[in-house]
Write a protein that holds these residues in place. Structure first.
Motif, short mmCIF file in Angstrom:
data_model
loop_
_atom_site.label_atom_id
_atom_site.label_comp_id
_atom_site.label_asym_id
_atom_site.label_seq_id
_atom_site.Cartn_x
_atom_site.Cartn_y
_atom_site.Cartn_z
N SER A 78 0.94 -1.15 0.02
CA SER A 78 -0.01 0.07 -0.03
C SER A 78 0.96 1.07 0.04
CB SER A 78 -0.91 -0.05 1.11
OG SER A 78 -1.76 1.07 1.21
N LYS A 79 2.13 1.30 0.80
CA LYS A 79 2.70 2.40 0.87
C LYS A 79 3.60 2.49 -0.52
CE LYS A 79 6.44 4.31 3.66
NZ LYS A 79 7.49 4.10 5.14
N ASN A 80 4.25 1.42 -0.87
CA ASN A 80 5.41 1.71 -1.86
C ASN A 80 4.83 1.08 -3.44
OD1 ASN A 80 7.17 2.79 0.01
ND2 ASN A 80 7.41 0.83 0.50
N GLY A 81 3.78 0.31 -3.22
CA GLY A 81 3.55 -0.46 -4.65
C GLY A 81 4.05 -1.76 -4.60
N VAL A 82 3.41 -2.72 -5.49
CA VAL A 82 3.80 -3.88 -5.63
C VAL A 82 5.24 -4.20 -6.00
CG1 VAL A 82 3.23 -6.31 -6.27
CG2 VAL A 82 1.50 -4.85 -5.38
N SER A 83 5.32 -3.41 -7.26
CA SER A 83 6.75 -3.88 -7.91
C SER A 83 8.07 -3.44 -7.18
CB SER A 83 6.68 -3.20 -9.28
OG SER A 83 6.50 -1.71 -9.13
N LYS A 84 7.83 -2.28 -6.30
CA LYS A 84 8.88 -1.78 -5.61
C LYS A 84 9.20 -2.59 -4.18
CE LYS A 84 8.86 3.06 -7.77
NZ LYS A 84 8.93 4.18 -7.33
N THR A 85 8.15 -3.31 -3.90
CA THR A 85 8.21 -4.21 -2.70
C THR A 85 9.01 -5.49 -2.70
OG1 THR A 85 6.28 -2.93 -1.56
CG2 THR A 85 6.99 -4.95 -0.61
N THR A 86 9.96 -5.67 -1.95
CA THR A 86 10.71 -6.99 -2.08
C THR A 86 10.38 -7.76 -1.01
OG1 THR A 86 12.79 -6.19 -0.98
CG2 THR A 86 12.77 -5.78 -3.44
N LEU A 87 10.61 -9.18 -1.16
CA LEU A 87 10.34 -10.27 -0.08
C LEU A 87 11.37 -9.82 1.17
CD1 LEU A 87 9.98 -13.45 -1.75
CD2 LEU A 87 8.31 -12.03 -0.72
N LEU A 117 -4.72 -3.48 -5.17
CA LEU A 117 -5.24 -4.12 -6.47
C LEU A 117 -5.32 -3.29 -7.65
CD1 LEU A 117 -5.82 -7.17 -7.63
CD2 LEU A 117 -8.09 -6.63 -7.01
N LEU A 118 -6.10 -2.21 -7.37
CA LEU A 118 -6.49 -1.21 -8.44
C LEU A 118 -5.42 -0.26 -8.50
CD1 LEU A 118 -10.27 -0.45 -7.52
CD2 LEU A 118 -9.20 -2.23 -9.40
N ASN A 119 -4.88 0.19 -7.58
CA ASN A 119 -3.80 1.47 -7.70
C ASN A 119 -2.29 1.34 -7.34
OD1 ASN A 119 -6.25 3.06 -8.22
ND2 ASN A 119 -6.66 3.04 -5.92
N LYS A 120 -2.15 0.28 -6.81
CA LYS A 120 -0.50 -0.13 -6.47
C LYS A 120 -0.03 -1.31 -7.15
CE LYS A 120 -1.09 3.37 -3.48
NZ LYS A 120 -1.35 3.38 -2.08
N SER A 121 -0.70 -1.77 -8.32
CA SER A 121 -0.23 -2.98 -8.87
C SER A 121 0.14 -2.63 -10.32
CB SER A 121 -1.30 -4.18 -8.63
OG SER A 121 -1.45 -4.43 -7.57
N GLU A 122 1.32 -3.12 -10.96
CA GLU A 122 1.74 -3.16 -12.19
C GLU A 122 1.57 -4.28 -12.81
OE1 GLU A 122 5.31 -1.14 -12.27
OE2 GLU A 122 4.43 0.84 -12.08
N PHE A 123 0.60 -4.50 -13.76
CA PHE A 123 0.38 -6.02 -14.43
C PHE A 123 1.29 -6.10 -15.67
CE2 PHE A 123 -3.75 -5.10 -12.59
CZ PHE A 123 -3.71 -5.94 -11.52
N ILE A 124 2.75 -5.96 -15.38
CA ILE A 124 3.63 -6.07 -16.44
C ILE A 124 5.01 -6.63 -15.84
CG2 ILE A 124 2.91 -4.02 -17.80
CD1 ILE A 124 5.19 -2.51 -16.38
N ASP A 125 5.61 -7.31 -16.75
CA ASP A 125 6.94 -7.72 -16.40
C ASP A 125 6.74 -8.83 -15.43
OD1 ASP A 125 8.37 -6.17 -17.92
OD2 ASP A 125 8.42 -4.43 -16.50
N GLU A 126 7.23 -8.82 -14.20
CA GLU A 126 7.52 -10.07 -13.45
C GLU A 126 6.14 -10.09 -12.62
OE1 GLU A 126 9.41 -6.82 -11.13
OE2 GLU A 126 9.30 -7.80 -13.00
#
Length: 221
Positions: free
Chosen positions: A27-36, A115-124
């Protein structure tokens, strides 16, 4: 003296902590910028602890989504189990409640916003869209089964096309969720619930065998 948790109980606590941290960081940083690694640090666990529960970030994302939306799916699925109310009344209540959770359930709203605003459905992250589609397919399937049950019970006309109406109801539900989160000032929750009520009123007037099913249950005045 603090109570010692069993290994099973500690595993559950760890899993929930990982999901909570993932939800917060997504929620804070987005899915793509958040690592495990960042999720592990925030949850104060090792990466090995994460891998014990989830094979990768996509699986973690799917579990986070399931945790937030499982109650909605259960509510839709249970529409066929109510003997004291008609299927259409139960289905309408389930959909209205699902919209209401965007206001009353902070977790549901935050996960849906991710799901709607913090996710990028591209690349990985493109694989994440698989769980999004699965989520929609499950909802449509539960709605379709409820409508079919209503036809079988003689509550709904056999002229009702369960596939078309299930798609229509789901489109209204998913579109409403989208509008509430993307355009909150244009689409307040109360107005969106009234739109849901109007849809069920129209469906009920055309296909319901009982007049009560066509009566709105939510005040839209």
């Amino acid at each position: 003296m603090p109570m010692t948790l069993s290994r099973k109980e500690q595993s559950v606590v760890t899993r929930e902590a990982v999901l909570d941290s993932a939800e917060h960081l997504f929620s804070k940083n987005g899915v793509s910028k958040t690592t495990l690694e960042k999720i592990a640090q925030h949850a104060n666990v090792t990466r090995g602890a994460i891998y014990f529960h989830f094979r990768n970030k996509n699986e973690l994302f799917a579990a986070m989504l399931d945790r937030a939306w499982q109650p909605v799916h259960e509510s839709l699925s249970n529409c066929t189990k109510h003997e004291d109310v008609s299927v259409m009344c139960a289905l309408r209540e389930a959909v209205v409640t699902a919209i209401g959770t965007l206001r009353s359930d902070s977790r549901n709203r935050q996960v849906t916003d991710i799901l709607l605003n913090k996710s990028e459905f591209i690349d990985e992250n493109a694989r994440v869209i698989h769980c999004v589609r699965s989520n929609a397919q499950l909802a449509i399937s539960n709605i379709r089964q409820a409508l079919q049950h209503g036809v079988q019970r003689g509550e709904l006309s056999t002229a009702l096309d369960v596939n078309v109406i299930a798609q229509l109801i789901h489109a209204q539900l998913s579109g409403t969720v989208h509008d509430v989160l993307r355009y909150p000032y244009l689409s307040p929750v109360d107005s969106c619930i009234c739109a849901i009520e109007a849809l069920f009123l129209l469906i009920g007037e055309k296909y319901s065998m009982y007049l009560a099913d066509a009566s709105p249950q939510y005040s839209c005045t």
